[in-house]
Scaffold this motif. Structure first.
Motif, PDB file in Angstrom:
ATOM      1  N   GLU A   8       0.826  -1.209   0.000  1.00 40.52           N
ATOM      2  CA  GLU A   8       0.000   0.000   0.000  1.00 40.52           C
ATOM      3  C   GLU A   8       0.864   1.265   0.000  1.00 40.52           C
ATOM      4  O   GLU A   8       0.565   2.238  -0.702  1.00 40.52           O
ATOM      5  CB  GLU A   8      -0.914  -0.017   1.225  1.00 40.52           C
ATOM      6  CG  GLU A   8      -1.942  -1.149   1.199  1.00 40.52           C
ATOM      7  CD  GLU A   8      -2.773  -1.192   2.467  1.00 40.52           C
ATOM      8  OE1 GLU A   8      -2.533  -0.327   3.344  1.00 40.52           O
ATOM      9  OE2 GLU A   8      -3.636  -2.081   2.581  1.00 40.52           O
ATOM     10  N   GLU A   9       1.942   1.268   0.788  1.00 38.49           N
ATOM     11  CA  GLU A   9       2.842   2.425   0.824  1.00 38.49           C
ATOM     12  C   GLU A   9       3.534   2.624  -0.519  1.00 38.49           C
ATOM     13  O   GLU A   9       3.741   3.766  -0.958  1.00 38.49           O
ATOM     14  CB  GLU A   9       3.883   2.237   1.928  1.00 38.49           C
ATOM     15  CG  GLU A   9       3.290   2.298   3.338  1.00 38.49           C
ATOM     16  CD  GLU A   9       4.348   2.049   4.396  1.00 38.49           C
ATOM     17  OE1 GLU A   9       5.491   1.672   4.011  1.00 38.49           O
ATOM     18  OE2 GLU A   9       4.043   2.224   5.588  1.00 38.49           O
ATOM     19  N   ALA A  10       3.895   1.524  -1.196  1.00 36.86           N
ATOM     20  CA  ALA A  10       4.544   1.639  -2.504  1.00 36.86           C
ATOM     21  C   ALA A  10       3.597   2.251  -3.534  1.00 36.86           C
ATOM     22  O   ALA A  10       3.998   3.074  -4.361  1.00 36.86           O
ATOM     23  CB  ALA A  10       5.025   0.265  -2.973  1.00 36.86           C
ATOM     24  N   LYS A  11       2.314   1.871  -3.486  1.00 31.75           N
ATOM     25  CA  LYS A  11       1.343   2.444  -4.423  1.00 31.75           C
ATOM     26  C   LYS A  11       1.180   3.941  -4.181  1.00 31.75           C
ATOM     27  O   LYS A  11       1.128   4.735  -5.129  1.00 31.75           O
ATOM     28  CB  LYS A  11       0.000   1.733  -4.264  1.00 31.75           C
ATOM     29  CG  LYS A  11      -0.018   0.304  -4.787  1.00 31.75           C
ATOM     30  CD  LYS A  11      -1.381  -0.335  -4.574  1.00 31.75           C
ATOM     31  CE  LYS A  11      -1.395  -1.785  -5.070  1.00 31.75           C
ATOM     32  NZ  LYS A  11      -2.718  -2.429  -4.815  1.00 31.75           N
ATOM     33  N   ARG A  12       1.104   4.328  -2.919  1.00 29.46           N
ATOM     34  CA  ARG A  12       0.949   5.749  -2.606  1.00 29.46           C
ATOM     35  C   ARG A  12       2.194   6.547  -3.000  1.00 29.46           C
ATOM     36  O   ARG A  12       2.102   7.722  -3.365  1.00 29.46           O
ATOM     37  CB  ARG A  12       0.660   5.932  -1.119  1.00 29.46           C
ATOM     38  CG  ARG A  12      -0.736   5.503  -0.708  1.00 29.46           C
ATOM     39  CD  ARG A  12      -1.091   6.073   0.657  1.00 29.46           C
ATOM     40  NE  ARG A  12      -0.220   5.545   1.700  1.00 29.46           N
ATOM     41  CZ  ARG A  12      -0.491   4.461   2.427  1.00 29.46           C
ATOM     42  NH1 ARG A  12      -1.628   3.795   2.214  1.00 29.46           N
ATOM     43  NH2 ARG A  12       0.339   4.056   3.356  1.00 29.46           N
ATOM     44  N   ALA A  13       3.373   5.904  -2.946  1.00 27.36           N
ATOM     45  CA  ALA A  13       4.616   6.608  -3.295  1.00 27.36           C
ATOM     46  C   ALA A  13       4.786   6.782  -4.794  1.00 27.36           C
ATOM     47  O   ALA A  13       5.645   7.568  -5.227  1.00 27.36           O
ATOM     48  CB  ALA A  13       5.817   5.859  -2.720  1.00 27.36           C
ATOM     49  N   GLY A  14       3.995   6.036  -5.599  1.00 26.25           N
ATOM     50  CA  GLY A  14       4.073   6.233  -7.038  1.00 26.25           C
ATOM     51  C   GLY A  14       4.547   5.033  -7.830  1.00 26.25           C
ATOM     52  O   GLY A  14       4.874   5.172  -9.017  1.00 26.25           O
ATOM     53  N   ALA A  15       4.578   3.835  -7.252  1.00 23.37           N
ATOM     54  CA  ALA A  15       4.986   2.639  -7.995  1.00 23.37           C
ATOM     55  C   ALA A  15       3.946   2.315  -9.068  1.00 23.37           C
ATOM     56  O   ALA A  15       2.740   2.473  -8.860  1.00 23.37           O
ATOM     57  CB  ALA A  15       5.155   1.461  -7.047  1.00 23.37           C
ATOM     58  N   ASP A  16       4.390   1.864 -10.222  1.00 18.21           N
ATOM     59  CA  ASP A  16       3.488   1.578 -11.338  1.00 18.21           C
ATOM     60  C   ASP A  16       2.836   0.200 -11.227  1.00 18.21           C
ATOM     61  O   ASP A  16       1.666   0.029 -11.571  1.00 18.21           O
ATOM     62  CB  ASP A  16       4.258   1.675 -12.662  1.00 18.21           C
ATOM     63  CG  ASP A  16       4.821   3.065 -12.893  1.00 18.21           C
ATOM     64  OD1 ASP A  16       4.043   3.957 -13.251  1.00 18.21           O
ATOM     65  OD2 ASP A  16       6.029   3.263 -12.687  1.00 18.21           O
ATOM     66  N   ILE A  17       3.615  -0.810 -10.795  1.00 17.56           N
ATOM     67  CA  ILE A  17       3.090  -2.172 -10.657  1.00 17.56           C
ATOM     68  C   ILE A  17       3.492  -2.678  -9.279  1.00 17.56           C
ATOM     69  O   ILE A  17       4.679  -2.645  -8.917  1.00 17.56           O
ATOM     70  CB  ILE A  17       3.644  -3.109 -11.754  1.00 17.56           C
ATOM     71  CG1 ILE A  17       3.353  -2.538 -13.146  1.00 17.56           C
ATOM     72  CG2 ILE A  17       3.061  -4.504 -11.616  1.00 17.56           C
ATOM     73  CD1 ILE A  17       4.031  -3.307 -14.263  1.00 17.56           C
TER      74      ILE A  17
END
Length: 293
Positions: free
Chosen positions: A137-146
Motif C-alpha cells: 500500500e505504501e509503494a502504491k501511494r509513493a508512485g509505484a506503477d506495478i
C-alpha cells in the motif's frame, strides 16, 4: 749412410712424434679448470626491500612519460577552450568521460544522480515492486506503477509486465530469485541488497528516486555522461562536473561515504574501481584530459 741423412731421419722421427702427441685426446678436464670456473657468471646477491624500492624508483624515472601528460588542463581552462571551439553551436553538449579500472572482483560501476542544472528533461522510470500488505500500500501511494507478490513472476517472464526498475521487500527476495535471476540478472535489473533495491523502506526509496537519473559504465569501466550545455555559464558547467565526479567517486569506492561506512562493516566494502582518466569533450571540440579532477 752419410751424416746429413742421419740428421734428417732424426728430425723426421721427432716431428712425427710431436704430431702423434697433438692428435691424442687431452686428458685434462678443461670444463673444471680454474680459468673456466672463473669465467662463469656469478648469481647476483639478493636485494633487500629497500634496495628493490630504490631500483624501482630509478626505473620509473627512466620510463617514457605518457603522451597525454603534457595535454592536461584544469577544469576551468578546458571549459573555456571548448566554448571557444563551439562558439557557433550554442546548443552543443559537453560530454564527460570517466575511465575506471575493472580489477578482479569489481562490478560495473552504476548509480543515480541529480545534476544541479539539468541538461534535458528527465525520463520517468516505470517501477515494479514485489511487496505485500502494508508495504504494498505504501509503494502504491509513493508512485509505484506495478505492485504485487509472487503472482507477478509469470508476467515478467512472459514479458507482460515491463519495467525499468524492480524493487523487492526482504521477505520476498528469496522466493523470486530462483525464477527471475536468469531473466533480470543479465539485464542488470534483478533486485539486490548491495544496490539498495531490496529494502523494507520501499516508499522511502521511491521518493528518493524522483527527480534522479541513472548512470552506468560499460564492461571496460568507462562512464560517458552528457553533463552540460554550451550556453550554460562556466560556473554552472563546473558545478555539474564536480557534482557528478563526486557521485562517481563515492559509487566506485574512490571516496568513502561516512554515512554509509558507519552502517556497514569494513569487510562488506566494495573493491575500488580506481579512476585513471577524466576527459571533457564536445561534438566538434577536442577531448581534453582534466588535471584537477
Amino acid at each position: 749412410m752419410s751424416l746429413a741423412a742421419l740428421q734428417l731421419a732424426a728430425r723426421c722421427r721427432q716431428c712425427s712424434g710431436t704430431m702423434r702427441l697433438l692428435r691424442q685426446t687431452p686428458q685434462r678436464p678443461f670444463h673444471h679448470s680454474a680459468a673456466v670456473l672463473a669465467r662463469r657468471e656469478k648469481k647476483p646477491p639478493a636485494l633487500s626491500k629497500k634496495q628493490l624500492a630504490a631500483k624501482e624508483r630509478k626505473r620509473a624515472k627512466k620510463a617514457p612519460k605518457n603522451i597525454y601528460d603534457s595535454e592536461k588542463m584544469t577544469l576551468t581552462d578546458a571549459v573555456e577552450v571548448l566554448r571557444a571551439v563551439e562558439v557557433a553551436s550554442p546548443n552543443a553538449t559537453y560530454e564527460l568521460v570517466v575511465k575506471t579500472e575493472m580489477g578482479k572482483g569489481s562490478t560495473i560501476p552504476k548509480g543515480r544522480f541529480d545534476l544541479p542544472r539539468q541538461t534535458k528533461e528527465q525520463t520517468k522510470d516505470r517501477i515494479l515492486v514485489f511487496a505485500e500488505g502494508r508495504q504494498a500500500e505504501e509503494a502504491k501511494r509513493a508512485g509505484a506503477d506495478i505492485v504485487g507478490g509472487l503472482e507477478l513472476v509469470e508476467g515478467i517472464i512472459s514479458g507482460r509486465h515491463q519495467a525499468t526498475m524492480f524493487l523487492c521487500s526482504r521477505a520476498l527476495i528469496r522466493p523470486i530469485t530462483p525464477r527471475l535471476g536468469r531473466v533480470l540478472g543479465p539485464r542488470g535489473l534483478m533486485p539486490s541488497e548491495r544496490r539498495g533495491t531490496v529494502t523494507d523502506d520501499i516508499a522511502g526509496y521511491i521518493r528518493r528516486l524522483k527527480g534522479t537519473s541513472e548512470w552506468k559504465g560499460d564492461k571496460e569501466g568507462t562512464i560517458r555522461q552528457p553533463i552540460a550545455k554550451m550556453y550554460f555559464p562556466v560556473t554552472d558547467v563546473v558545478k555539474n562536473i564536480r557534482y557528478f565526479l563526486g557521485v562517481v567517486k563515492r559509487a566506485t569506492g574512490n571516496v568513502r561515504d561516512p554515512q554509509v561506512d558507519s552502517n556497514k562493516k569494513e569487510t562488506s566494502q566494495k573493491p575500488v574501481n580506481a579512476i585513471t582518466r577524466v576527459l571533457l569533450s564536445t561534438q566538434q571540440g577536442p577531448s581534453i584530459q582534466i588535471a584537477d579532477a
